[in-house]
Design an enzyme around this catalytic site. Structure first.
Site, PDB file in Angstrom:
ATOM      1  N   ARG A  54    -101.035 -51.908 -88.064  1.00 35.23           N
ATOM      2  CA  ARG A  54    -102.057 -52.720 -88.714  1.00 35.23           C
ATOM      3  C   ARG A  54    -101.569 -53.376 -89.993  1.00 35.23           C
ATOM      4  O   ARG A  54    -102.123 -54.369 -90.435  1.00 35.23           O
ATOM      5  CB  ARG A  54    -103.284 -51.857 -89.019  1.00 35.23           C
ATOM      6  CG  ARG A  54    -104.068 -51.461 -87.768  1.00 35.23           C
ATOM      7  CD  ARG A  54    -105.265 -50.604 -88.116  1.00 35.23           C
ATOM      8  NE  ARG A  54    -104.861 -49.339 -88.712  1.00 35.23           N
ATOM      9  CZ  ARG A  54    -105.711 -48.377 -89.083  1.00 35.23           C
ATOM     10  NH1 ARG A  54    -107.004 -48.565 -88.929  1.00 35.23           N
ATOM     11  NH2 ARG A  54    -105.267 -47.241 -89.599  1.00 35.23           N
ATOM     12  N   LYS A 160     -96.540 -35.357 -78.334  1.00 33.31           N
ATOM     13  CA  LYS A 160     -97.526 -34.292 -78.253  1.00 33.31           C
ATOM     14  C   LYS A 160     -98.416 -34.382 -79.501  1.00 33.31           C
ATOM     15  O   LYS A 160     -97.993 -34.943 -80.516  1.00 33.31           O
ATOM     16  CB  LYS A 160     -96.838 -32.924 -78.121  1.00 33.31           C
ATOM     17  CG  LYS A 160     -95.967 -32.512 -79.318  1.00 33.31           C
ATOM     18  CD  LYS A 160     -96.716 -31.623 -80.261  1.00 33.31           C
ATOM     19  CE  LYS A 160     -95.841 -31.141 -81.401  1.00 33.31           C
ATOM     20  NZ  LYS A 160     -96.567 -30.399 -82.431  1.00 33.31           N
ATOM     21  N   ASP A 189     -91.040 -34.149 -75.788  1.00 36.02           N
ATOM     22  CA  ASP A 189     -91.017 -32.876 -76.505  1.00 36.02           C
ATOM     23  C   ASP A 189     -89.634 -32.770 -77.139  1.00 36.02           C
ATOM     24  O   ASP A 189     -88.649 -32.502 -76.451  1.00 36.02           O
ATOM     25  CB  ASP A 189     -91.266 -31.710 -75.545  1.00 36.02           C
ATOM     26  CG  ASP A 189     -91.346 -30.369 -76.263  1.00 36.02           C
ATOM     27  OD1 ASP A 189     -90.811 -30.251 -77.382  1.00 36.02           O
ATOM     28  OD2 ASP A 189     -91.940 -29.429 -75.715  1.00 36.02           O
ATOM     29  N   HIS A 190     -89.570 -33.000 -78.443  1.00 40.76           N
ATOM     30  CA  HIS A 190     -88.246 -33.104 -79.073  1.00 40.76           C
ATOM     31  C   HIS A 190     -87.463 -31.805 -78.997  1.00 40.76           C
ATOM     32  O   HIS A 190     -86.227 -31.807 -79.093  1.00 40.76           O
ATOM     33  CB  HIS A 190     -88.368 -33.582 -80.526  1.00 40.76           C
ATOM     34  CG  HIS A 190     -88.923 -32.554 -81.473  1.00 40.76           C
ATOM     35  ND1 HIS A 190     -90.267 -32.430 -81.738  1.00 40.76           N
ATOM     36  CD2 HIS A 190     -88.305 -31.615 -82.217  1.00 40.76           C
ATOM     37  CE1 HIS A 190     -90.455 -31.453 -82.602  1.00 40.76           C
ATOM     38  NE2 HIS A 190     -89.286 -30.941 -82.915  1.00 40.76           N
ATOM     39  N   LYS A 194     -82.945 -30.906 -77.958  1.00 39.75           N
ATOM     40  CA  LYS A 194     -81.953 -30.223 -78.784  1.00 39.75           C
ATOM     41  C   LYS A 194     -80.810 -29.711 -77.911  1.00 39.75           C
ATOM     42  O   LYS A 194     -81.017 -29.241 -76.788  1.00 39.75           O
ATOM     43  CB  LYS A 194     -82.604 -29.078 -79.566  1.00 39.75           C
ATOM     44  CG  LYS A 194     -83.602 -29.574 -80.624  1.00 39.75           C
ATOM     45  CD  LYS A 194     -84.230 -28.418 -81.366  1.00 39.75           C
ATOM     46  CE  LYS A 194     -85.210 -28.909 -82.415  1.00 39.75           C
ATOM     47  NZ  LYS A 194     -84.566 -29.619 -83.517  1.00 39.75           N
ATOM     48  N   GLU A 228     -90.764 -21.377 -89.802  1.00 42.78           N
ATOM     49  CA  GLU A 228     -90.635 -22.359 -90.882  1.00 42.78           C
ATOM     50  C   GLU A 228     -90.792 -21.639 -92.211  1.00 42.78           C
ATOM     51  O   GLU A 228     -91.685 -20.811 -92.373  1.00 42.78           O
ATOM     52  CB  GLU A 228     -91.711 -23.447 -90.750  1.00 42.78           C
ATOM     53  CG  GLU A 228     -91.544 -24.356 -89.548  1.00 42.78           C
ATOM     54  CD  GLU A 228     -90.426 -25.376 -89.731  1.00 42.78           C
ATOM     55  OE1 GLU A 228     -89.912 -25.507 -90.859  1.00 42.78           O
ATOM     56  OE2 GLU A 228     -90.064 -26.036 -88.740  1.00 42.78           O
ATOM     57  N   ASP A 247     -99.964 -26.089 -81.900  1.00 44.97           N
ATOM     58  CA  ASP A 247     -98.935 -26.980 -82.427  1.00 44.97           C
ATOM     59  C   ASP A 247     -97.544 -26.659 -81.903  1.00 44.97           C
ATOM     60  O   ASP A 247     -96.720 -27.556 -81.734  1.00 44.97           O
ATOM     61  CB  ASP A 247     -98.936 -26.919 -83.960  1.00 44.97           C
ATOM     62  CG  ASP A 247     -98.071 -28.002 -84.590  1.00 44.97           C
ATOM     63  OD1 ASP A 247     -98.238 -29.178 -84.221  1.00 44.97           O
ATOM     64  OD2 ASP A 247     -97.234 -27.670 -85.452  1.00 44.97           O
ATOM     65  N   HIS A 252     -93.932 -26.837 -77.233  1.00 47.09           N
ATOM     66  CA  HIS A 252     -92.499 -26.608 -77.451  1.00 47.09           C
ATOM     67  C   HIS A 252     -92.004 -25.285 -76.864  1.00 47.09           C
ATOM     68  O   HIS A 252     -91.047 -25.245 -76.090  1.00 47.09           O
ATOM     69  CB  HIS A 252     -92.183 -26.595 -78.950  1.00 47.09           C
ATOM     70  CG  HIS A 252     -92.452 -27.879 -79.647  1.00 47.09           C
ATOM     71  ND1 HIS A 252     -92.241 -29.112 -79.074  1.00 47.09           N
ATOM     72  CD2 HIS A 252     -92.908 -28.137 -80.893  1.00 47.09           C
ATOM     73  CE1 HIS A 252     -92.559 -30.058 -79.939  1.00 47.09           C
ATOM     74  NE2 HIS A 252     -92.963 -29.493 -81.031  1.00 47.09           N
ATOM     75  N   LYS A 352     -95.739 -20.591 -90.221  1.00 50.70           N
ATOM     76  CA  LYS A 352     -95.421 -21.275 -91.467  1.00 50.70           C
ATOM     77  C   LYS A 352     -95.237 -20.240 -92.568  1.00 50.70           C
ATOM     78  O   LYS A 352     -95.771 -19.130 -92.514  1.00 50.70           O
ATOM     79  CB  LYS A 352     -96.563 -22.225 -91.855  1.00 50.70           C
ATOM     80  CG  LYS A 352     -96.834 -23.336 -90.855  1.00 50.70           C
ATOM     81  CD  LYS A 352     -95.796 -24.427 -90.943  1.00 50.70           C
ATOM     82  CE  LYS A 352     -96.186 -25.640 -90.133  1.00 50.70           C
ATOM     83  NZ  LYS A 352     -95.143 -26.701 -90.183  1.00 50.70           N
TER      84      LYS A 352
END
Length: 502
Positions: A54, A160, A189-190, A194, A228, A247, A252, A352
């Site tokens: 936008r 995702k 899906d990154h 890998k 993480e 998530d 994943h 996390k």
């Protein structure tokens, strides 16, 4: 000396249309990956990128922004200004709203001009780097304007999450399939891009040593960790709607588990490989409501320390409700009901604000049936053999076993045999987005998620989400900088196991 594989696999001519071109994903991942593919000589000479969002800007302003982003976020790679000038000639931009039919008409005219000028053969990859709520709307806008068909191929890539539960995933699929064939829909899906995740198949099926041991007879259990060290870092409002289970585990980590545990495919083709991953996901035992409490743990971090830094709790994050029940940590025990894995628990955890950033797969083998040296080993002989596949931050493989110490006497101690990608091959590993973008442009869907796999993974976690929705958790239940709630340790203790500390 020139790398003989540098020009090994070239993508066909095409244009990539990026919706959400002014967003963070485009700046941090997509454009650096595309530039690196150009650097490697993998893209066709007339390759083109059309950014759509936008924000009003000219082609030159878009090129300048992407120039700055690539220089800033290009990892482990040189930036070649001369190459950029050539690459940037293929960049252009269109300002438009995804809900405005006129924007699709303008895009159609632009693509026709690009096809003529850049010789893209009317091949187009639509990459939706937008809010998930806009995926179906954009697909329908493309179909209504006829942009889902052309003289060349048309494919659409979506990030995702693929829905927020089983029902919404099916609704999204129904809308997408009215616009594109399943073979044209690429769910990215990154994690599957890998190197270590891809290497699982090479490791298992390319060697004669390990596959005979890859079953319930020799493997005691499997732990998959994605930790993480940071908190939600200002993304509290988004994360409050997602949570760790949705998530990370639903997409994943269940895909990683499927890759670890799948049966050998008949051939290394996209359909054959994805068929086996889908079979594995469908074989996961679905929990009854009364089983969830013993086999799934939800956590949320409170104030604590990460290294020398003080970390506030999740409830103190901007945009987070003070009584939020969102899980920032999730641990689940999955069982697979097939002949290879019956009785072998697969423990998956993610969270996390844990002590370190690490993603790995730890495969623990059964101990030897007879402890011959127990009197002289101080317990070393009871240390189980373990195979560790490191996904991040440093990709590689470790095998832990017991060896005799130098000197007289039969003294044993645990040792490791390590393989590291960087030191072994002497070259950088491509980023996940480099691999997956090249695959999508080349029409290779092996590492992409198919709809039946999406539905199978949602089916596996849906009972957990449904049960947790009825509970009132006493959050927070772990301090930032620790390995999660005590209940996660108790979950493994019921099986006689403990979490590995990476």
């Amino acid at each position: 000396m020139q790398d003989p594989l540098r020009f090994h696999r070239k993508a066909p001519p095409c244009a990539v249309v990026i919706y959400g071109a002014n967003g963070d994903l485009t700046k941090r991942k997509l454009m650096p990956a595309l530039y690196r593919l150009a650097y490697e000589g993998r893209l066709a000479p007339g390759f083109a990128v059309i950014g759509v969002s936008r924000t009003a800007m000219t082609d030159d302003e878009f090129r300048d922004r992407m120039h700055d982003s690539v220089r800033k976020f290009l990892e482990d790679s040189p930036f070649d200004e001369e190459l950029w000038q050539s690459f940037a000639q293929g960049l252009s931009y269109i300002a438009g709203d995804v809900g405005d039919p006129a924007s699709y008409a303008e895009l159609g005219k632009h693509l026709a001009g690009i096809s003529e000028a850049r010789k893209t053969e009317d091949n187009v990859l639509f990459y939706l780097s937008t809010q998930p709520s806009q995926y179906a709307e954009i697909a329908e806008g493309l179909a209504a304007s006829g942009l889902n068909k052309g003289q060349g191929w048309r494919r659409i890539v979506i990030e995702k999450p693929f829905g927020h539960d089983l029902d919404s995933a099916r609704v999204l699929q129904g809308r997408l399939q009215k616009c594109f064939n399943e073979s044209e829909i690429y769910r990215i899906d990154h994690y599957l891009g890998k190197e270590t995740v891809q290497n699982i198949m090479a490791f298992r099926f390319g060697n004669g040593i390990f596959e005979p041991l890859w079953n319930r007879t020799y493997i005691d259990h499997v732990q998959i960790t994605a930790a993480e060290s940071i908190g939600v870092e200002g993304r509290g409002a988004y994360y409050q709607e997602a949570g760790a289970l949705r998530d990370m585990i639903q997409n994943h980590l269940l895909q990683v588990m499927a890759t670890v545990a799948m049966e050998p495919a008949s051939s290394f083709t996209s359909d054959a490989v994805r068929d086996e991953r889908a079979k594995l996901l469908r074989a996961i035992r679905i929990m009854r409501p009364d089983q969830v409490a013993d086999n799934a743990v939800a956590g949320q971090y409170g104030p604590g320390r990460s290294g020398s830094e003080r970390v506030g709790g999740f409830l103190g994050e901007k945009g987070v409700s003070p009584d939020s029940q969102t899980n920032t940590y999730a641990a689940v025990t999955f069982l697979v009901d097939n002949w290879r894995w019956a009785g072998v628990p697969f423990y998956i955890r993610t969270g996390k604000a844990l002590p370190k950033r690490v993603s790995e797969i730890a495969i623990q083998f059964r101990t030897a049936p007879l402890a011959m040296f127990r009197k002289a080993t101080a317990g070393a002989e009871t240390v189980p053999n373990m195979l560790i596949l490191r996904i991040q931050p440093e990709e590689g493989i470790s095998l832990k076993f017991v060896s005799k110490r130098p000197g007289s006497g039969m003294q044993l101690r645990p040792v490791s045999m390590d393989f590291n990608y960087g030191s072994s091959f002497g070259e950088r590993s491509p980023s996940a987005y480099e691999t997956l973008l090249l695959d999508a442009i080349s029409g290779d869907a092996t590492l992409y998620t198919r709809q039946d796999m999406v539905e199978a993974s949602w089916t596996a976690v849906q009972p957990i989400m449904d049960y947790w929705a009825t509970q009132k958790f006493n959050f927070p239940n772990y301090a930032a900088g620790t390995w999660g709630p005590e209940a996660a340790d108790e979950m493994l203790a019921r099986w006689g196991h403990t979490w590995r500390k990476p």
